[in-house]
Design a protein around this motif. Structure first.
Motif, PDB file in Angstrom:
ATOM      1  N   MET A   1       3.110  -3.276  12.920  1.00  0.00           N
ATOM      2  CA  MET A   1       2.816  -3.119  11.875  1.00  0.00           C
ATOM      3  C   MET A   1       3.609  -3.074  11.219  1.00  0.00           C
ATOM      4  SD  MET A   1       2.377   1.288  12.257  1.00  0.00           S
ATOM      5  CE  MET A   1       1.222   1.831  11.019  1.00  0.00           C
ATOM      6  N   LEU A   2       2.449  -3.519   9.617  1.00  0.00           N
ATOM      7  CA  LEU A   2       2.564  -4.273   9.096  1.00  0.00           C
ATOM      8  C   LEU A   2       3.818  -3.748   7.554  1.00  0.00           C
ATOM      9  CD1 LEU A   2      -0.259  -6.641   7.163  1.00  0.00           C
ATOM     10  CD2 LEU A   2       2.104  -7.038   8.070  1.00  0.00           C
ATOM     11  N   GLU A   3       4.220  -3.046   6.749  1.00  0.00           N
ATOM     12  CA  GLU A   3       4.513  -1.864   5.499  1.00  0.00           C
ATOM     13  C   GLU A   3       3.787  -2.073   4.673  1.00  0.00           C
ATOM     14  OE1 GLU A   3       7.831  -0.567   5.606  1.00  0.00           O
ATOM     15  OE2 GLU A   3       8.613  -1.459   7.578  1.00  0.00           O
ATOM     16  N   PRO A   4       3.824  -0.439   4.545  1.00  0.00           N
ATOM     17  CA  PRO A   4       2.473  -0.016   3.263  1.00  0.00           C
ATOM     18  C   PRO A   4       3.131  -1.321   2.208  1.00  0.00           C
ATOM     19  CG  PRO A   4       3.979   1.764   3.725  1.00  0.00           C
ATOM     20  CD  PRO A   4       4.475   0.341   4.448  1.00  0.00           C
ATOM     21  N   ASN A   5       3.666  -2.130   1.756  1.00  0.00           N
ATOM     22  CA  ASN A   5       3.456  -2.978   0.701  1.00  0.00           C
ATOM     23  C   ASN A   5       2.896  -4.320   1.005  1.00  0.00           C
ATOM     24  OD1 ASN A   5       4.087  -2.809  -2.335  1.00  0.00           O
ATOM     25  ND2 ASN A   5       5.808  -4.596  -1.688  1.00  0.00           N
ATOM     26  N   ASN A  10      -0.991  -7.965   1.149  1.00  0.00           N
ATOM     27  CA  ASN A  10      -2.150  -8.563   1.982  1.00  0.00           C
ATOM     28  C   ASN A  10      -3.858  -8.729   0.983  1.00  0.00           C
ATOM     29  OD1 ASN A  10      -3.234 -10.587   4.108  1.00  0.00           O
ATOM     30  ND2 ASN A  10      -3.459  -8.549   5.272  1.00  0.00           N
ATOM     31  N   GLN A  11      -4.064  -7.314   1.030  1.00  0.00           N
ATOM     32  CA  GLN A  11      -5.432  -6.836   0.796  1.00  0.00           C
ATOM     33  C   GLN A  11      -5.519  -7.522  -0.891  1.00  0.00           C
ATOM     34  OE1 GLN A  11      -7.759  -5.096   2.297  1.00  0.00           O
ATOM     35  NE2 GLN A  11      -5.925  -5.092   3.932  1.00  0.00           N
ATOM     36  N   VAL A  12      -4.869  -7.771  -1.288  1.00  0.00           N
ATOM     37  CA  VAL A  12      -4.488  -8.416  -3.030  1.00  0.00           C
ATOM     38  C   VAL A  12      -5.195  -9.806  -2.759  1.00  0.00           C
ATOM     39  CG1 VAL A  12      -3.457  -9.079  -4.542  1.00  0.00           C
ATOM     40  CG2 VAL A  12      -3.405  -6.910  -4.485  1.00  0.00           C
ATOM     41  N   TRP A  38      -5.556  -2.644  -5.612  1.00  0.00           N
ATOM     42  CA  TRP A  38      -4.910  -2.869  -4.490  1.00  0.00           C
ATOM     43  C   TRP A  38      -3.434  -2.974  -5.125  1.00  0.00           C
ATOM     44  CZ3 TRP A  38      -5.574  -0.640   0.142  1.00  0.00           C
ATOM     45  CH2 TRP A  38      -6.613  -1.124   0.052  1.00  0.00           C
ATOM     46  N   GLU A  39      -3.300  -3.964  -6.005  1.00  0.00           N
ATOM     47  CA  GLU A  39      -2.172  -3.860  -6.943  1.00  0.00           C
ATOM     48  C   GLU A  39      -1.521  -2.524  -8.094  1.00  0.00           C
ATOM     49  OE1 GLU A  39      -3.806  -6.852 -10.092  1.00  0.00           O
ATOM     50  OE2 GLU A  39      -2.407  -8.613  -8.317  1.00  0.00           O
ATOM     51  N   ARG A  40      -2.312  -1.407  -7.851  1.00  0.00           N
ATOM     52  CA  ARG A  40      -2.106  -0.549  -8.857  1.00  0.00           C
ATOM     53  C   ARG A  40      -1.669   0.245  -7.724  1.00  0.00           C
ATOM     54  NH1 ARG A  40      -6.680  -0.989 -11.718  1.00  0.00           N
ATOM     55  NH2 ARG A  40      -7.804   0.479 -10.758  1.00  0.00           N
ATOM     56  N   LEU A  41      -2.007   0.723  -6.601  1.00  0.00           N
ATOM     57  CA  LEU A  41      -2.041   0.954  -5.021  1.00  0.00           C
ATOM     58  C   LEU A  41       0.043   0.962  -4.573  1.00  0.00           C
ATOM     59  CD1 LEU A  41      -5.058   1.628  -3.454  1.00  0.00           C
ATOM     60  CD2 LEU A  41      -3.342   3.599  -4.602  1.00  0.00           C
ATOM     61  N   SER A  42      -0.026  -0.418  -4.888  1.00  0.00           N
ATOM     62  CA  SER A  42       1.237  -0.966  -4.737  1.00  0.00           C
ATOM     63  C   SER A  42       2.449  -0.509  -5.208  1.00  0.00           C
ATOM     64  CB  SER A  42       1.403  -2.011  -4.371  1.00  0.00           C
ATOM     65  OG  SER A  42       1.296  -2.623  -5.724  1.00  0.00           O
ATOM     66  N   GLN A  43       1.685  -0.273  -6.058  1.00  0.00           N
ATOM     67  CA  GLN A  43       3.113   0.292  -7.606  1.00  0.00           C
ATOM     68  C   GLN A  43       3.620   1.789  -6.949  1.00  0.00           C
ATOM     69  OE1 GLN A  43       4.111  -1.360 -10.496  1.00  0.00           O
ATOM     70  NE2 GLN A  43       3.100  -3.228  -9.713  1.00  0.00           N
ATOM     71  N   ALA A  47      -0.741   5.865  -5.975  1.00  0.00           N
ATOM     72  CA  ALA A  47      -2.000   6.678  -4.893  1.00  0.00           C
ATOM     73  C   ALA A  47      -2.026   8.007  -5.708  1.00  0.00           C
ATOM     74  CB  ALA A  47      -1.220   6.892  -3.432  1.00  0.00           C
ATOM     75  N   SER A  48      -1.238   8.346  -6.844  1.00  0.00           N
ATOM     76  CA  SER A  48      -1.420   9.263  -7.321  1.00  0.00           C
ATOM     77  C   SER A  48      -1.995   9.328  -8.738  1.00  0.00           C
ATOM     78  CB  SER A  48      -0.292  10.880  -8.075  1.00  0.00           C
ATOM     79  OG  SER A  48       0.191   8.999  -8.769  1.00  0.00           O
ATOM     80  N   ILE A  49      -1.686   8.322  -9.469  1.00  0.00           N
ATOM     81  CA  ILE A  49      -2.956   7.360 -10.365  1.00  0.00           C
ATOM     82  C   ILE A  49      -4.409   6.788  -9.445  1.00  0.00           C
ATOM     83  CG2 ILE A  49      -3.403   5.473 -11.916  1.00  0.00           C
ATOM     84  CD1 ILE A  49      -0.157   5.172 -12.112  1.00  0.00           C
ATOM     85  N   GLU A  50      -4.367   6.890  -8.623  1.00  0.00           N
ATOM     86  CA  GLU A  50      -6.028   5.909  -8.468  1.00  0.00           C
ATOM     87  C   GLU A  50      -6.459   7.788  -7.720  1.00  0.00           C
ATOM     88  OE1 GLU A  50      -8.248   3.783  -6.729  1.00  0.00           O
ATOM     89  OE2 GLU A  50      -6.964   3.101  -8.355  1.00  0.00           O
ATOM     90  N   ALA A  51      -5.561   8.714  -7.323  1.00  0.00           N
ATOM     91  CA  ALA A  51      -6.947  10.047  -7.741  1.00  0.00           C
ATOM     92  C   ALA A  51      -7.018  10.553  -8.928  1.00  0.00           C
ATOM     93  CB  ALA A  51      -5.294  10.632  -6.550  1.00  0.00           C
ATOM     94  N   ASP A  52      -6.730   9.807  -9.923  1.00  0.00           N
ATOM     95  CA  ASP A  52      -6.833  10.993 -10.905  1.00  0.00           C
ATOM     96  C   ASP A  52      -8.309  10.041 -11.800  1.00  0.00           C
ATOM     97  OD1 ASP A  52      -5.068  12.256 -11.115  1.00  0.00           O
ATOM     98  OD2 ASP A  52      -3.305  11.242 -12.301  1.00  0.00           O
ATOM     99  N   GLN A  53      -8.860   8.799 -10.995  1.00  0.00           N
ATOM    100  CA  GLN A  53      -9.914   8.407 -11.506  1.00  0.00           C
ATOM    101  C   GLN A  53     -10.732   9.176 -10.321  1.00  0.00           C
ATOM    102  OE1 GLN A  53      -7.898   4.486 -11.861  1.00  0.00           O
ATOM    103  NE2 GLN A  53      -7.231   4.833 -13.765  1.00  0.00           N
ATOM    104  N   LYS A  54     -12.189   8.040 -10.904  1.00  0.00           N
ATOM    105  CA  LYS A  54     -13.316   8.363 -10.054  1.00  0.00           C
ATOM    106  C   LYS A  54     -13.400   7.332  -9.040  1.00  0.00           C
ATOM    107  CE  LYS A  54     -18.454   9.374  -9.695  1.00  0.00           C
ATOM    108  NZ  LYS A  54     -19.281   9.656 -10.777  1.00  0.00           N
ATOM    109  N   PRO A  55     -13.595   6.963  -8.113  1.00  0.00           N
ATOM    110  CA  PRO A  55     -13.533   5.559  -7.201  1.00  0.00           C
ATOM    111  C   PRO A  55     -14.632   5.258  -7.333  1.00  0.00           C
ATOM    112  CG  PRO A  55     -13.054   8.200  -5.687  1.00  0.00           C
ATOM    113  CD  PRO A  55     -13.266   8.168  -6.903  1.00  0.00           C
TER     114      PRO A  55
END
Length: 64
Positions: A1-5, A10-12, A38-43, A47-55
């Motif tokens: 299993m891959l580590e989250p980072n 890999n997605q990037v 994906w790069e922002r999510l890896s920081q 995840a909290s930054i993404e949650a504030d934005q409308k996907p």
């Protein structure tokens, strides 16, 4: 299993590969924007930054 980072990196890489392979500029921009997300999510706290934005996962749709 891959580590989250590792998963995010890999997605990037996959998105950047798709951008390089894209036939037109709109597709290329779509893949590059997705890579940046994906790069922002890896920081830390990404995840909290993404949650504030409308996907928006929709690609532009053009009619002739």
């Amino acid at each position: 299993m891959l580590e989250p980072n590792d998963f995010f990196q890999n997605q990037v890489k996959q998105c950047r590969f798709q951008a390089e392979s894209a036939a037109n500029i709109d597709d290329r921009e779509f893949w590059l924007q997705l890579a940046h997300r994906w790069e922002r999510l890896s920081q830390p706290g990404g995840a909290s930054i993404e949650a504030d934005q409308k996907p928006s996962f929709e690609r532009p749709f053009f009619r002739n």
